[in-house]
Design a protein around this motif. Structure first.
Motif, PDB file in Angstrom:
ATOM      1  N   PRO A   4       0.729  -1.286   0.001  1.00 59.67           N
ATOM      2  CA  PRO A   4      -0.084  -0.093   0.133  1.00 59.67           C
ATOM      3  C   PRO A   4       0.750   1.454   0.017  1.00 59.67           C
ATOM      4  CG  PRO A   4      -0.775  -1.604   1.719  1.00 59.67           C
ATOM      5  CD  PRO A   4       0.538  -2.112   1.006  1.00 59.67           C
ATOM      6  N   GLY A   5       0.371   2.527  -0.939  1.00 60.13           N
ATOM      7  CA  GLY A   5       1.013   3.668  -0.859  1.00 60.13           C
ATOM      8  C   GLY A   5       2.537   3.645  -1.815  1.00 60.13           C
ATOM      9  N   LEU A   6       2.802   2.447  -2.399  1.00 59.49           N
ATOM     10  CA  LEU A   6       3.805   2.350  -3.101  1.00 59.49           C
ATOM     11  C   LEU A   6       3.503   2.208  -4.662  1.00 59.49           C
ATOM     12  CD1 LEU A   6       6.647   0.587  -0.984  1.00 59.49           C
ATOM     13  CD2 LEU A   6       6.282   2.906  -1.210  1.00 59.49           C
ATOM     14  N   SER A   7       4.341   2.721  -5.439  1.00 58.23           N
ATOM     15  CA  SER A   7       4.317   2.675  -7.082  1.00 58.23           C
ATOM     16  C   SER A   7       5.603   2.324  -7.588  1.00 58.23           C
ATOM     17  CB  SER A   7       3.936   3.804  -7.753  1.00 58.23           C
ATOM     18  OG  SER A   7       2.377   4.229  -7.371  1.00 58.23           O
ATOM     19  N   TYR A   8       5.588   1.689  -8.669  1.00 54.92           N
ATOM     20  CA  TYR A   8       7.094   1.523  -9.527  1.00 54.92           C
ATOM     21  C   TYR A   8       6.706   2.359 -10.919  1.00 54.92           C
ATOM     22  CZ  TYR A   8       4.194  -2.395 -11.101  1.00 54.92           C
ATOM     23  OH  TYR A   8       3.310  -3.364 -11.752  1.00 54.92           O
ATOM     24  N   ILE A   9       8.105   2.541 -11.286  1.00 54.22           N
ATOM     25  CA  ILE A   9       7.950   3.400 -12.666  1.00 54.22           C
ATOM     26  C   ILE A   9       8.923   2.587 -13.672  1.00 54.22           C
ATOM     27  CG2 ILE A   9       8.742   5.580 -13.740  1.00 54.22           C
ATOM     28  CD1 ILE A   9       8.369   6.480 -10.930  1.00 54.22           C
ATOM     29  N   GLY A  10       8.523   2.116 -14.696  1.00 58.29           N
ATOM     30  CA  GLY A  10       9.175   1.456 -15.914  1.00 58.29           C
ATOM     31  C   GLY A  10       9.978   2.745 -16.695  1.00 58.29           C
TER      32      GLY A  10
ATOM     33  N   ASP B 221       2.305   9.517  -3.844  1.00 58.26           N
ATOM     34  CA  ASP B 221       2.196  11.047  -3.737  1.00 58.26           C
ATOM     35  C   ASP B 221       3.403  11.533  -4.374  1.00 58.26           C
ATOM     36  OD1 ASP B 221       3.851  10.398  -1.608  1.00 58.26           O
ATOM     37  OD2 ASP B 221       3.014  12.202  -0.392  1.00 58.26           O
ATOM     38  N   GLU B 222       4.943  10.802  -4.728  1.00 57.07           N
ATOM     39  CA  GLU B 222       6.040  11.286  -5.195  1.00 57.07           C
ATOM     40  C   GLU B 222       6.036  10.716  -6.730  1.00 57.07           C
ATOM     41  OE1 GLU B 222       9.481  10.979  -2.661  1.00 57.07           O
ATOM     42  OE2 GLU B 222       8.204  11.177  -0.822  1.00 57.07           O
ATOM     43  N   THR B 223       5.334  10.022  -7.149  1.00 54.95           N
ATOM     44  CA  THR B 223       5.275   9.247  -8.344  1.00 54.95           C
ATOM     45  C   THR B 223       5.561  10.443  -9.523  1.00 54.95           C
ATOM     46  OG1 THR B 223       4.321   7.186  -7.678  1.00 54.95           O
ATOM     47  CG2 THR B 223       4.440   7.748  -9.968  1.00 54.95           C
ATOM     48  N   ALA B 224       4.634  11.430  -9.747  1.00 58.67           N
ATOM     49  CA  ALA B 224       4.649  12.360 -10.449  1.00 58.67           C
ATOM     50  C   ALA B 224       5.801  13.225 -10.623  1.00 58.67           C
ATOM     51  CB  ALA B 224       3.549  13.457 -10.427  1.00 58.67           C
TER      52      ALA B 224
ATOM     53  N   ALA C 249       8.872  12.117  -9.346  1.00 58.79           N
ATOM     54  CA  ALA C 249       9.842  11.240  -9.980  1.00 58.79           C
ATOM     55  C   ALA C 249       9.780  11.067 -11.395  1.00 58.79           C
ATOM     56  CB  ALA C 249       9.791   9.901  -9.153  1.00 58.79           C
ATOM     57  N   ILE C 250       8.925  10.932 -12.069  1.00 64.77           N
ATOM     58  CA  ILE C 250       8.775  10.811 -13.495  1.00 64.77           C
ATOM     59  C   ILE C 250       9.363  12.063 -13.995  1.00 64.77           C
ATOM     60  CG2 ILE C 250       7.046  10.836 -15.413  1.00 64.77           C
ATOM     61  CD1 ILE C 250       5.403   8.854 -13.734  1.00 64.77           C
ATOM     62  N   ALA C 251       8.848  13.268 -13.523  1.00 65.44           N
ATOM     63  CA  ALA C 251       9.516  14.547 -14.069  1.00 65.44           C
ATOM     64  C   ALA C 251      10.898  14.483 -13.965  1.00 65.44           C
ATOM     65  CB  ALA C 251       8.869  15.757 -13.365  1.00 65.44           C
ATOM     66  N   GLU C 252      11.546  14.185 -12.794  1.00 68.09           N
ATOM     67  CA  GLU C 252      13.009  14.066 -12.905  1.00 68.09           C
ATOM     68  C   GLU C 252      13.822  12.932 -13.729  1.00 68.09           C
ATOM     69  OE1 GLU C 252      13.942  13.470  -8.752  1.00 68.09           O
ATOM     70  OE2 GLU C 252      12.735  14.939  -7.881  1.00 68.09           O
ATOM     71  N   ILE C 253      13.052  11.990 -14.012  1.00 70.22           N
ATOM     72  CA  ILE C 253      13.309  10.592 -14.893  1.00 70.22           C
ATOM     73  C   ILE C 253      13.345  11.470 -16.093  1.00 70.22           C
ATOM     74  CG2 ILE C 253      12.768   8.682 -15.883  1.00 70.22           C
ATOM     75  CD1 ILE C 253      11.753   7.998 -13.151  1.00 70.22           C
ATOM     76  N   GLU C 254      12.240  12.232 -16.520  1.00 67.94           N
ATOM     77  CA  GLU C 254      12.265  12.833 -18.040  1.00 67.94           C
ATOM     78  C   GLU C 254      13.366  13.938 -18.188  1.00 67.94           C
ATOM     79  OE1 GLU C 254       7.884  13.229 -18.412  1.00 67.94           O
ATOM     80  OE2 GLU C 254       7.861  11.131 -18.926  1.00 67.94           O
ATOM     81  N   ALA C 255      13.629  14.677 -17.136  1.00 74.70           N
ATOM     82  CA  ALA C 255      14.467  15.729 -17.239  1.00 74.70           C
ATOM     83  C   ALA C 255      15.986  15.237 -17.431  1.00 74.70           C
ATOM     84  CB  ALA C 255      14.562  16.558 -15.885  1.00 74.70           C
ATOM     85  N   LEU C 256      16.201  13.679 -17.343  1.00 72.49           N
ATOM     86  CA  LEU C 256      17.295  13.159 -17.468  1.00 72.49           C
ATOM     87  C   LEU C 256      17.390  12.692 -19.148  1.00 72.49           C
ATOM     88  CD1 LEU C 256      17.749  10.704 -14.379  1.00 72.49           C
ATOM     89  CD2 LEU C 256      19.101  12.864 -15.020  1.00 72.49           C
ATOM     90  N   GLY C 257      16.351  12.924 -19.830  1.00 74.64           N
ATOM     91  CA  GLY C 257      16.267  12.597 -21.087  1.00 74.64           C
ATOM     92  C   GLY C 257      15.784  11.043 -21.313  1.00 74.64           C
ATOM     93  N   LEU C 258      15.145  10.624 -20.272  1.00 77.05           N
ATOM     94  CA  LEU C 258      14.552   9.318 -20.337  1.00 77.05           C
ATOM     95  C   LEU C 258      13.287   9.177 -20.397  1.00 77.05           C
ATOM     96  CD1 LEU C 258      17.093   7.766 -17.609  1.00 77.05           C
ATOM     97  CD2 LEU C 258      17.536   7.527 -20.099  1.00 77.05           C
TER      98      LEU C 258
END
Length: 140
Positions: free
Chosen positions: A26-32, A76-79, A81-90
């Motif tokens: 509960p409360g956790l997500s994963y990101i591909g 609540d940190e997934t969005a 984290a995704i923004a930071e990942i995309e800022a890396l060019g991924l």
């Protein structure tokens, strides 16, 4: 299709490539995470490690499709984290074609290779994305 077939198909979609989904905990997500033609720069890997330390459990996992999974991210940190990942060019959200394309190192890193397989994989993905639309994962 049986219920078991439906479940297997859903799991295949999740494991195949890019996504963001809730974990069983509960409360956790994963990101591909997907790199262009499975090529990561050192700065991108350091950035992913930093994001994993700050936003997850510090764990990065590789998939058989040369993608990465960042796990244990609070919902609540997934969005962020995704923004930071995309800022890396991924990328975290690509087509079924791009999520499943794998290319060996090719002539950039193998003395026996004659072709620039990474470049060809990207060109193939560009062509297929323009020509076809898949709602199921495609492994190339």
């Amino acid at each position: 299709m049986t219920q078991a077939d439906d479940l297997l198909q859903e799991q295949r979609k999740e494991l195949f490539g890019p996504f963001s989904a809730k974990q069983a905990q509960p409360g956790l997500s994963y990101i591909g995470i997907v790199a262009r033609a499975s090529r990561f720069a050192a700065a991108q890997l350091r950035g992913l490690a930093d994001i994993a330390e700050r936003r997850g459990s510090g764990t990065l996992r590789l998939t058989v499709w040369q993608n990465v999974i960042l796990s244990d991210v609070p919902d609540d940190e997934t969005a962020d984290a995704i923004a930071e990942i995309e800022a890396l060019g991924l990328a975290t959200n690509v087509s079924a074609i791009r999520g499943g394309i794998v290319a060996c190192t090719g002539n950039a890193g193998c003395k026996f290779a004659l072709a620039d397989t990474k470049r060809h994989a990207l060109a193939l993905a560009d062509q297929l994305d323009r020509s076809l639309a898949f709602d199921e994962p495609l492994n190339i």
